[in-house]
Each structure stands twice: as C-alpha cells, then as structure tokens.
Design an enzyme around this catalytic site. Structure first.
Site: not given
Ligand code: 5RP
Length: 214
Positions: A29, A82, A103, A121
C-alpha cells in the site's frame, strides 16, 4: 498535516522496530511504500524482506532490497503493514489493496506486527470501510449469498484478480462489534480464501503517524 505526510511519518517511524540482521515482513500500500523507502536506506543492515504482494516485491527489488521466500525463512521477527481501519483493540480491516491473503500469512508468521496508519483510519467500530473477502472465483455468488444471510451487502470488485488468481467481494453495511467472532464465522464459508479482518491476530503495535497508539 496531510494524510500523505502522516503516512510518511508512520512509515519512517516503523524503522524503530527494525534491528540489525533481521528479516522483515513487508505489507502493501501507499503507507508501506514510505516504509520501503526508509528500509531501502538501511538495506545493508538487514538480511532481506518477505513481501506480501507483487507490487511490494517490485518496489523492494527496484530499491535493491533482497526479497526472500517465507518457505525458506521460517517465522520472522517483524511484519510492517498498513490498514484500512483500526479499532481500539488493534483489530484491523485490511485488503483495500487486494493483498490480504499474503498479508495475513506473513502476519501469522511474524513475532511482532507493527501497523502503520494515518489518523483517518482509527475508528471506534470497524465496518465503515467495506470488508474485503478474497474468494475462489467459482464460489463468488455462493459466498455472496451467505454474506447476505448475515446482513452484509457484498459488492464484487469486478476486474480485480488477486496475486493468487482469486476474486474479491467488498462487504458493505456491517458494524463489526465482535471482529474475532465474525472472522471465525466467515472463515467457515466454503470458497472463502481470506477474510480481511485481522482480529484473531491483531496488530501488536499501531503507529498513527509517528505516535504509538495507546
Ligand atoms: C492492502 C492493504 C493496505 O494495507 C491498506 O489498503 C492500506 O493501504 P494504504 O496504506 O494505501 O492506505 O491492506 O491489501
């Protein structure tokens, strides 16, 4: 401070947990991209990285960080990733970028999971962000019907194929009060590969920008 500035701070702050000689699990991400930049500056200090996606593998290799196979490394000391949402118990919704399966595997194999997010978040109750569920393609409509029975509104992320060759349903309309329970229940549905709830194995540490969440 802008969202991207917070993501950058969080990505850089995660370097506090990287120790000499480590094998580091790397998520996926835009926040993780900042972590990869920081990690690459210290690539000579680590053995290498285990990557959670083709996207992160590409970034790591482009910056000269060795990418290792989890089958060869065994369990790893640290995973940095993330999230799309994070509650007070460090339970997460992940998978907005579609990399949830790898992940979750790396999080399971890691002694410490450091989650890096921007302040937007942090939520009281998970579920405003639609919950991603990776499914075997032939099970898509069966799993969708099972989700409707449980009060969710599944939307097929049409056009997205995961790194594992599967599809994703994004589930709207759930306020997730008991995330570990829901994760356990959804895991039982035939055809579900991975649920984007990280509650049975939550993050150990959450960095919101440079601040550790308490
Ligand atoms: C990918 C994820 C990422 O960690 C999540 O979508 C957060 O992304 P970003 O750091 O771009 O906001 O779970 O599968």
């Amino acid at each position: 401070m802008s969202k991207d500035a917070e993501k950058r701070l969080a990505g850089r702050a995660a370097m506090r947990y990287v120790e000499d000689g480590m094998i580091v699990g790397v998520g996926t991400g835009s926040t993780v991209a900042h972590f990869i930049d920081a990690l690459a500056e210290h690539k000579d200090r680590i053995q290498g990285a285990v990557s959670s996606s083709e996207q992160s593998t590409h970034l790591l290799k482009a910056r000269g960080v060795p990418v290792l196979d989890l089958n060869a490394t065994g369990d790893i000391p640290l995973y940095v990733d993330g999230a799309d949402e994070c509650d007070a118990g460090r339970c997460l919704i992940k998978g907005g970028g579609g990399a949830l399966t790898r992940e979750k595997i790396i999080a399971a194999a890691a002694a410490k999971f450091v989650c890096i997010i921007d302040a937007g978040k942090r939520v009281d109750v998970l579920g405003l962000f639609p919950l991603p569920i990776e499914v075997i393609p032939m099970a898509r409509s069966y799993v969708a019907r099972e989700i409707v029975k449980r009060g969710g509104q599944p939307v097929w992320r049409d056009g997205t194929v995961t790194d594992n060759g599967n599809w994703i349903l994004d589930v709207h309309g759930w306020r997730i009060q008991r995330p570990a329970e829901l994760e356990r229940d959804l895991n039982q549905i035939a055809g579900v590969v991975t649920v984007g709830l990280f509650a049975q194995r939550p993050a150990d540490v959450v960095l919101i920008g440079a601040e550790e969440m308490r």
